[in-house]
Design a protein around this motif. Structure first.
Motif, PDB file in Angstrom:
ATOM      1  N   THR A 409       0.443  -1.338  -0.382  1.00 46.14           N
ATOM      2  CA  THR A 409      -0.144  -0.131  -0.025  1.00 46.14           C
ATOM      3  C   THR A 409       0.641   1.328   0.097  1.00 46.14           C
ATOM      4  O   THR A 409       0.553   2.384  -0.491  1.00 46.14           O
ATOM      5  CB  THR A 409      -0.987  -0.549   1.416  1.00 46.14           C
ATOM      6  N   GLN A 410       2.451   1.076   0.869  1.00 48.19           N
ATOM      7  CA  GLN A 410       3.136   2.160   0.904  1.00 48.19           C
ATOM      8  C   GLN A 410       3.405   2.680  -0.519  1.00 48.19           C
ATOM      9  O   GLN A 410       4.030   3.639  -0.729  1.00 48.19           O
ATOM     10  CB  GLN A 410       3.850   1.843   1.740  1.00 48.19           C
ATOM     11  N   SER A 413       1.248   4.198  -2.907  1.00 47.27           N
ATOM     12  CA  SER A 413       0.711   4.972  -2.293  1.00 47.27           C
ATOM     13  C   SER A 413       1.637   6.159  -3.318  1.00 47.27           C
ATOM     14  O   SER A 413       1.594   7.002  -4.074  1.00 47.27           O
ATOM     15  CB  SER A 413       0.871   5.812  -1.239  1.00 47.27           C
ATOM     16  N   GLN A 427      -8.787  13.720   0.026  1.00 42.25           N
ATOM     17  CA  GLN A 427      -8.261  12.167   0.552  1.00 42.25           C
ATOM     18  C   GLN A 427      -8.443  11.463   0.864  1.00 42.25           C
ATOM     19  O   GLN A 427      -7.418  10.132   0.283  1.00 42.25           O
ATOM     20  CB  GLN A 427      -7.340  12.958   2.517  1.00 42.25           C
ATOM     21  N   GLU A 428      -9.867  10.743   1.104  1.00 35.11           N
ATOM     22  CA  GLU A 428     -10.294   9.406   1.495  1.00 35.11           C
ATOM     23  C   GLU A 428     -10.181   8.818   0.310  1.00 35.11           C
ATOM     24  O   GLU A 428      -9.820   7.189  -0.216  1.00 35.11           O
ATOM     25  CB  GLU A 428     -11.589   9.559   2.055  1.00 35.11           C
ATOM     26  N   ARG A 430      -7.936   9.074  -1.660  1.00 36.85           N
ATOM     27  CA  ARG A 430      -6.299   8.687  -2.793  1.00 36.85           C
ATOM     28  C   ARG A 430      -5.794   7.650  -2.502  1.00 36.85           C
ATOM     29  O   ARG A 430      -5.349   6.873  -2.383  1.00 36.85           O
ATOM     30  CB  ARG A 430      -5.922   9.759  -2.627  1.00 36.85           C
ATOM     31  N   ALA A 431      -6.966   7.585  -0.765  1.00 37.27           N
ATOM     32  CA  ALA A 431      -6.381   6.654  -0.159  1.00 37.27           C
ATOM     33  C   ALA A 431      -6.864   5.133  -0.659  1.00 37.27           C
ATOM     34  O   ALA A 431      -6.424   4.064  -0.497  1.00 37.27           O
ATOM     35  CB  ALA A 431      -7.087   6.379   1.654  1.00 37.27           C
ATOM     36  N   ASP A 432      -8.681   4.683  -1.142  1.00 38.24           N
ATOM     37  CA  ASP A 432      -8.919   4.137  -1.003  1.00 38.24           C
ATOM     38  C   ASP A 432      -8.775   3.975  -2.603  1.00 38.24           C
ATOM     39  O   ASP A 432      -7.905   2.060  -2.604  1.00 38.24           O
ATOM     40  CB  ASP A 432     -10.524   4.428  -1.681  1.00 38.24           C
ATOM     41  N   ASN A 435      -5.129   1.347  -2.197  1.00 40.84           N
ATOM     42  CA  ASN A 435      -5.291   0.561  -1.224  1.00 40.84           C
ATOM     43  C   ASN A 435      -5.850  -0.710  -2.519  1.00 40.84           C
ATOM     44  O   ASN A 435      -5.396  -1.744  -2.693  1.00 40.84           O
ATOM     45  CB  ASN A 435      -6.321   0.905  -0.605  1.00 40.84           C
TER      46      ASN A 435
END
Ligand code: ARG
Length: 590
Positions: A409-410, A413, A427-428, A430-432, A435
């Protein structure tokens, strides 16, 4: 509604038959030289051998029979007698429409759906989940999705390792360290503390220590074996303590598989069949399938024509405890009784090949499964480190699954950051996306190898957006989504109008779309999700070429624009469907 290749094979087969030859010779395949033909049939070569004739002559006779058939745009003979085939555009148009309106993209359900039990995942209580459990989860889940899509009834079971010697090693270790705990007071038989004495972290530290201590000292090992037997024999305190290990571990296992988007119908373990073992062993004894040997109860499964040693199953050790062989046998008994399966498929690393060979032989020999039940095992290869030896952490341990997912995941990103993808998204979201990219990277890298081969774990390569990677495929799908979204914003819908091909890129895209059925069948029958990876990569490439060569939204001819938009829409649907079979989800935008 048949795939083009099948329709073609039928036509060619009839022509061979009309020449007094076997219809099997009509088998057609995609051409290895796409610039020369779409398909080719090599049957004339084989026919020539059989009939002792010149292959070109046979090929000419076949072409003569078919040349006026409107199915073909071009039929010619190459080299010594290969028949090169191009299909009429109308045929491609009709087929593309069939695929477009079919929620299954032209892939038929199986004629005779089967009930399939899938045994994969297989993590062990108290031991950390490692890369092997990752592969088993990824490959097993893909097989689960493939069987579902074929129309089979699937029952997946994580089959936790929770009943073997490692439990006795742990219990005895805790008893040595904290003998005053209520679990060890034999005068107490109920009302044990609600929460267990150890956390997951402690458990994961304790197990290697216990196991090392047992290895170093036979007396210590004896203690562990006796504890294992006492647990299995139903000693209440041990059972209550064991249950606390199980609860702690299961929560972690569920969290891990959940993070990977992998789900099971059953979260059972070896211990769930403990009650069935005595009757099963009685039956083995009564029917003469088992025998005593050095104080243990065994079942011999070696055969005269074996070219390797196939040791007997150990049903009861000299302590009277059961182990991996026995729980696997009883689990078969349980599954047959509960699900009446046609097929049981196990997914573990190849080091268990012999184990499953023993189990399958024993299951047949003792008759706990009927002859009509298929037993299969995918013994996958290892995930290797840079030196092409099994992946290890710097400390020499197997990397933990949790850390791997986090690393991926890192890395994902970082890639998104580098490429600027989604930099202006919330942000949310982008995180999705990160993932989804990470999971796609891990799963696709794993599945694109044949299950039994080893591969090198290389997160840098897995997470690039170029080449045959999960992220590339996500990107390809998202690009089509964005075309369709733009169209919609401009008030243009793909609609339900006809698809009409006129260029080679369009034709090739339809041929690619049509290949899903063949790839799917291969993956199903050969237990090879890699065939779907190859397929979807080819499909994405065909789309890329189509997209590079044609205007879609800026096309001024409305019918043409609608046709191309529709092709784009079907392609997206099919790519997403294949990725779903591989356990990969596509974000809405990137
Ligand atoms: N727990 C085992 C391991 O980690 C895998 C279990 C596979 N399934 C089975 N029915 N034996 O190696």
């Amino acid at each position: 509604m048949n795939a083009l290749r099948d329709q073609l094979t039928l036509l060619m087969g009839k022509a061979f038959e009309a020449e007094g030859l076997s219809s099997d010779l009509g088998r057609v395949q995609r051409s290895g030289r796409p610039e020369l033909a779409q398909y080719q049939c090599n049957g004339a070569m084989a026919a020539a051998k059989q009939a002792k004739k010149n292959p070109r002559e046979i090929a000419s006779a076949i072409v003569e029979r078919l040349k006026d058939n409107p199915f073909f745009r071009e039929l010619d003979i190459a080299g010594p007698g290969f028949i090169n085939i191009r299909l009429a555009d109308d045929v491609l148009n009709t087929r593309s429409m069939e695929i477009a309106i079919d929620p299954r993209y032209g892939v038929a359900l199986r004629d005779h759906p089967r009930t399939v039990v899938l045994d994969f995942g297989g993590p062990n209580v108290a031991k950390p989940m490692h890369v092997g459990h990752l592969r088993s989860g990824i490959v097993g889940d893909a097989m689960q999705q493939i069987h579902k899509f074929a129309g089979d009834k699937t029952i997946s079971d994580v089959h936790l390792g929770d009943w073997g010697l490692q439990m006795g090693q742990l219990i005895s270790e805790i008893e040595l360290r904290s003998p005053d705990l209520a679990y060890f007071d034999e005068s107490v038989t109920e009302g044990y503390p609600a929460s267990g004495p150890v956390t997951l972290e402690e458990l994961e530290k304790l197990y290697p220590e216990a196991s090392a201590a047992c290895k170093a000292d036979p007396a210590r090992m004896d203690l562990a074996r006796r504890a294992t037997f006492a647990l299995q024999d139903g000693r209440p305190g041990y059972h209550a303590l064991w249950k606390t290990f199980l609860d702690v571990s299961l929560a972690a296992v569920k969290r891990e598989y959940h993070a990977l988007g992998i789900d099971f119908d059953l979260w059972k373990g070896e211990a769930d069949v403990a009650d069935m073992i005595p009757a099963m062993l009685e039956r083995f004894k009564a029917e003469g399938h088992s025998e005593e040997s050095d104080g243990a109860l065994i079942m011999r499964v070696a055969r005269n024509d074996d070219n390797k040693t196939v040791p007997p199953l150990i049903l009861l050790n000299s302590e009277g405890a059961v182990g991996y062989h026995t729980t696997d046998m009883a689990t078969i008994v349980d599954r047959v009784a509960s699900h009446d399966p046609d097929y049981i498929l196990y997914v573990t690393d190849y080091r268990q090949n012999l184990h499953f060979e023993q189990i399958f032989r024993a299951a047949r020999k003792s008759g706990i499964v009927g002859e009509n039940v298929d037993l299969g095992h995918i013994g996958f290869g290892t995930m290797n480190g840079p030196g092409n030896t099994p992946l290890k952490t710097r400390e020499g341990h197997l990397p933990k699954l949790h850390d791997l997912i986090q690393d991926a995941t890192q890395r994902a990103s970082a890639r998104l950051e580098e490429t600027g993808i989604g930099s202006d998204y919330p942000q949310e979201e982008r995180a999705d996306i990160a993932n989804k990219v990470a999971i796609a990277a891990l799963k696709f890298a794993d599945l694109s190898n044949q299950p039994h081969s080893n591969y090198i774990f290389d997160l840098d390569r897995f997470t690039t957006f170029e080449g045959k990677t999960g992220p590339y495929l996500l990107y390809a799908a998202v690009r089509i989504k964005s075309i369709l979204r733009k169209a919609r914003d401009e008030g243009i819908e793909p609609g339900t109008g006809a698809i009409s091909v006129a260029t080679d890129e369009e034709r090739d895209l339809v041929l690619a779309l049509d290949g899903f059925g063949e790839a799917f069948l291969g993956a199903y029958e050969k237990r090879g999700p890699n065939l779907l990876c190859d397929f979807v990569y080819g499909l994405a490439q065909a789309f890329s070429k189509f997209y590079a060569a044609h205007h879609i939204l800026s096309e001024s001819d409305e019918a043409l624009r609608a046709s191309r938009l529709r092709l784009a829409e079907v392609t997206l649907g099919e790519i997403e469907q294949v990725l779903a079979l591989l356990g990969i989800k596509v974000p809405d935008r990137m």
